[in-house]
Design a protein around this motif. Structure first.
Motif, mmCIF file in Angstrom:
data_model
loop_
_atom_site.group_PDB
_atom_site.id
_atom_site.type_symbol
_atom_site.label_atom_id
_atom_site.label_comp_id
_atom_site.label_asym_id
_atom_site.label_seq_id
_atom_site.Cartn_x
_atom_site.Cartn_y
_atom_site.Cartn_z
ATOM 1 N N UNK A 139 0.830 -1.207 0.000
ATOM 2 C CA UNK A 139 0.000 0.000 0.000
ATOM 3 C C UNK A 139 0.862 1.254 0.000
ATOM 4 N N UNK A 140 1.994 1.213 0.701
ATOM 5 C CA UNK A 140 2.911 2.360 0.660
ATOM 6 C C UNK A 140 3.445 2.581 -0.761
ATOM 7 N N UNK A 141 3.741 1.495 -1.454
ATOM 8 C CA UNK A 141 4.218 1.608 -2.836
ATOM 9 C C UNK A 141 3.157 2.241 -3.722
ATOM 10 N N UNK A 142 1.912 1.805 -3.557
ATOM 11 C CA UNK A 142 0.815 2.380 -4.341
ATOM 12 C C UNK A 142 0.663 3.872 -4.044
ATOM 13 N N UNK A 143 0.708 4.223 -2.764
ATOM 14 C CA UNK A 143 0.526 5.627 -2.378
ATOM 15 C C UNK A 143 1.619 6.516 -2.964
ATOM 16 N N UNK A 144 2.848 6.003 -2.948
ATOM 17 C CA UNK A 144 3.954 6.785 -3.524
ATOM 18 C C UNK A 144 3.772 6.965 -5.032
ATOM 19 N N UNK A 145 3.228 5.943 -5.699
ATOM 20 C CA UNK A 145 2.966 6.063 -7.132
ATOM 21 C C UNK A 145 1.879 7.107 -7.422
ATOM 22 N N UNK A 146 0.858 7.142 -6.580
ATOM 23 C CA UNK A 146 -0.199 8.152 -6.748
ATOM 24 C C UNK A 146 0.405 9.549 -6.638
ATOM 25 N N UNK A 147 1.276 9.720 -5.641
ATOM 26 C CA UNK A 147 1.947 11.031 -5.476
ATOM 27 C C UNK A 147 2.834 11.320 -6.676
ATOM 28 N N UNK A 148 3.548 10.322 -7.172
ATOM 29 C CA UNK A 148 4.413 10.522 -8.345
ATOM 30 C C UNK A 148 3.611 10.830 -9.606
ATOM 31 N N UNK A 177 -13.617 -6.960 8.413
ATOM 32 C CA UNK A 177 -14.017 -6.318 7.154
ATOM 33 C C UNK A 177 -12.759 -5.947 6.370
ATOM 34 N N UNK A 178 -12.212 -6.886 5.585
ATOM 35 C CA UNK A 178 -10.946 -6.622 4.878
ATOM 36 C C UNK A 178 -11.013 -5.431 3.924
ATOM 37 N N UNK A 179 -12.173 -5.151 3.343
ATOM 38 C CA UNK A 179 -12.266 -4.034 2.403
ATOM 39 C C UNK A 179 -12.172 -2.690 3.124
ATOM 40 N N UNK A 180 -12.917 -2.538 4.226
ATOM 41 C CA UNK A 180 -12.839 -1.300 5.006
ATOM 42 C C UNK A 180 -11.437 -1.123 5.587
ATOM 43 N N UNK A 181 -10.852 -2.239 6.024
ATOM 44 C CA UNK A 181 -9.497 -2.195 6.586
ATOM 45 C C UNK A 181 -8.497 -1.703 5.540
ATOM 46 N N UNK A 182 -8.557 -2.263 4.335
ATOM 47 C CA UNK A 182 -7.621 -1.868 3.280
ATOM 48 C C UNK A 182 -7.868 -0.437 2.826
ATOM 49 N N UNK A 183 -9.124 -0.024 2.788
ATOM 50 C CA UNK A 183 -9.430 1.367 2.407
ATOM 51 C C UNK A 183 -8.780 2.342 3.378
ATOM 52 N N UNK A 184 -8.975 2.116 4.688
ATOM 53 C CA UNK A 184 -8.374 2.998 5.692
ATOM 54 C C UNK A 184 -6.854 2.951 5.596
ATOM 55 N N UNK A 185 -6.309 1.739 5.444
ATOM 56 C CA UNK A 185 -4.851 1.590 5.365
ATOM 57 C C UNK A 185 -4.299 2.340 4.158
ATOM 58 N N UNK A 186 -5.017 2.338 3.029
ATOM 59 C CA UNK A 186 -4.538 3.066 1.850
ATOM 60 C C UNK A 186 -4.623 4.574 2.065
#
Length: 520
Positions: A159-168, A278-287
């Protein structure tokens, strides 16, 4: 019942059809193996042993090779093989994030959608060299099996990798929401644990308790730390040699977790887990939290349900702004087979369903059936209702196990598959067995366990302990084998370990016999 600290690998035959083992007298097993089988604890049990030479098709040993056995996690040989064949060992999961709406400068007016693809780790187990990390006793077993440990990787790395790509990609503000798209598949009974398209840290929270000084509160660390999850611990440190007993409880939605109990001052750190409801809510918050760490703000509240109603029917061309790409599937199979990863084995069924264009995980079974037929497995000798070997329906004969093992020897990936199995005395679920015996490193095999508590007699009931795979038969040759016992008991966990030792010792003795008589 908990099933499967490992699955059994079956012996291989060189034929493509159903092998018919020759009837070998039990006495052929030799006095050392016979002494194990004749122990008083097994007087009401059923043993199955089948060893074959796949080059010649010859059956070396056969004890009830054509009878059904509870396989435990040996069943994973079937499900994982089917997914490996369907996806390919080099398949990589690509989990994209799409920007929906309009962009003005660095501001997105709209939503980010992360499209779940059934990636088992989302980067949380990937070592710097690209290999998937595992330990001998996986964290997913921490509440059931003593000695579970954590891999060193950060479970939020993907998720950190994805977030950095969004910023990039130039986005610093999202005037809208973040949503996880979980529409890839739906799983339910009989798959337990039920796989989800979005998986972060195997859908569990890791809780590590470390002793301090006697009389003091124990030290707690936990991961991944994602809102609104909160963990409190009332665990106390007791003097060295005292009782270590740590219990975990959680509120109905899983977000308030409490540990209680005691840990001895001289104890190793003790790992426990609590399941994400709730894996979906968990992943949403984590992202959303990962985006904040990367310098991207989101207007929507980070905590709350996953807003699936915001998902589009399809994604516009050019809307992708980030993607996490997994290691190859062959690495995932190593994880599933080495540690007997139950969620991953059931996920294999779902991935086969998706490959057939279905969103219903149970549609993976026709795909598996077609593969097994093509691989030369006699389907009259296999019953499966899940991918992990934990359903009461699951039955497999030693013959069928040998057939799937033989199939792999006829493929270019034969060595890759064999080395994905636990290795006796070296790694995975066989790391602690036979660590100084002559067969160490010469048996590659899936282990299987089905056990539960017998309240009537206050002891463990062992439905199955199995091991199956390949033996080094000397001169560069391999034999396929299955060894398993059904229906025995153990006074406690230490006594149960002796049952495991008996089964693995039979496998070790078979290997030594084969190596002494390479032309047997």
């Amino acid at each position: 019942m908990w099933a499967g600290i490992g699955a059994v690998l079956v012996s291989v035959t060189a034929t493509t059809g159903a092998a018919v083992p020759q009837k070998g007298p039990r006495q052929d097993l030799g006095p050392a193996i016979r002494a194990i089988l004749d122990k008083p604890r097994y007087q009401h049990s059923q043993w199955g042993i089948l060893e074959q030479d796949p080059q010649t098709g010859r059956t070396i040993h056969d004890l009830q090779g054509g009878k059904f056995f509870i396989p435990g996690s040996v069943a994973k040989l079937m499900s994982v093989s089917g997914a490996w064949d369907t996806l390919g060992g080099d398949h990589r999961f690509t989990t994209p994030v799409n920007a929906l709406g309009s962009r003005s400068g660095s501001v997105l007016t709209g939503n980010l959608a992360m499209v779940a693809q059934g990636d088992l780790t989302m980067g949380g187990r990937t070592a710097p060299d690209g290999q998937v990390s595992y330990t001998p006793i996986d964290h997913t077993y921490a509440n059931d099996v003593p000695g579970a440990t954590l891999t060193p990787e950060d479970p939020l790395a993907g998720l950190d990798s994805i977030a950095q790509q969004v910023r990039s990609a130039g986005i610093t503000q999202v005037r809208g929401d973040v949503v996880v798209d979980p529409r890839l598949f739906t799983a339910g009974p009989p798959l337990d644990p039920a796989p989800t398209p979005m998986i972060v840290n195997d859908n569990v929270i890791d809780l590590l308790t470390t002793p301090t000084a006697p009389g003091q509160a124990a030290q707690l660390s936990w991961r991944p730390q994602v809102a609104p999850y909160q963990v409190t611990s009332d665990v106390r440190t007791v003097p060295a040699g005292g009782t270590t007993d740590i219990q975990v409880s959680a509120d109905p939605d899983g977000t308030r977790i409490t540990l209680s109990g005691t840990i001895a001052a001289d104890a190793d750190p003790v790992l426990r887990i609590s399941h994400v409801q709730d894996p979906n809510a968990f992943a949403r918050t984590a992202l959303i939290e990962a985006l904040a760490r990367a310098g991207v703000t989101v207007d929507a509240r980070p905590v709350g349900p996953n807003p699936v109603d915001l998902l589009p029917a399809s994604y516009p061309e050019g809307s992708r702004v980030a993607a996490y790409v997994s290691p190859p599937f062959e690495q995932y199979t190593r994880l599933i087979l080495k540690v007997s990863h139950n969620l991953g084995a059931n996920l294999a069924i779902c991935l086969m369903a998706v490959s057939a264009g279905s969103h219903d995980c149970l549609d993976g079974f026709p795909v598996l059936r077609t593969f097994l037929e093509r691989a030369g497995v006699d389907l009259t000798q296999v019953q499966l209702a899940d991918g992990r070997g934990g359903d009461p329906v699951d039955r497999i004969t030693p013959v069928a196990v040998n057939q799937i093992l033989a199939h792999w020897l006829r493929t270019p990936e034969a060595d890759t598959f064999r080395n994905a199995l636990p290795i006796l005395g070296v790694d995975g679920t066989l790391a602690d067995n036979c660590t100084d015996c002559p067969a160490k490193g010469k048996v590659w095999a899936k282990t299987g366990t089905v056990a539960g508590f017998d309240h009537l007699n206050q002891q463990l009931a062992v439905g199955a302990e199995t091991v199956a795979g390949y033996l080094d038969a000397g001169n560069g040759r391999l034999h396929t084998f299955f060894v398993g016992v059904n229906s025995t008991q153990a006074a406690d966990f230490g006594d149960f370990l002796e049952v495991i030792d008996d089964v693995t010792n039979v496998a070790a003795l078979l290997q030594q016999q084969a190596a002494r008589h390479p032309h047997h």
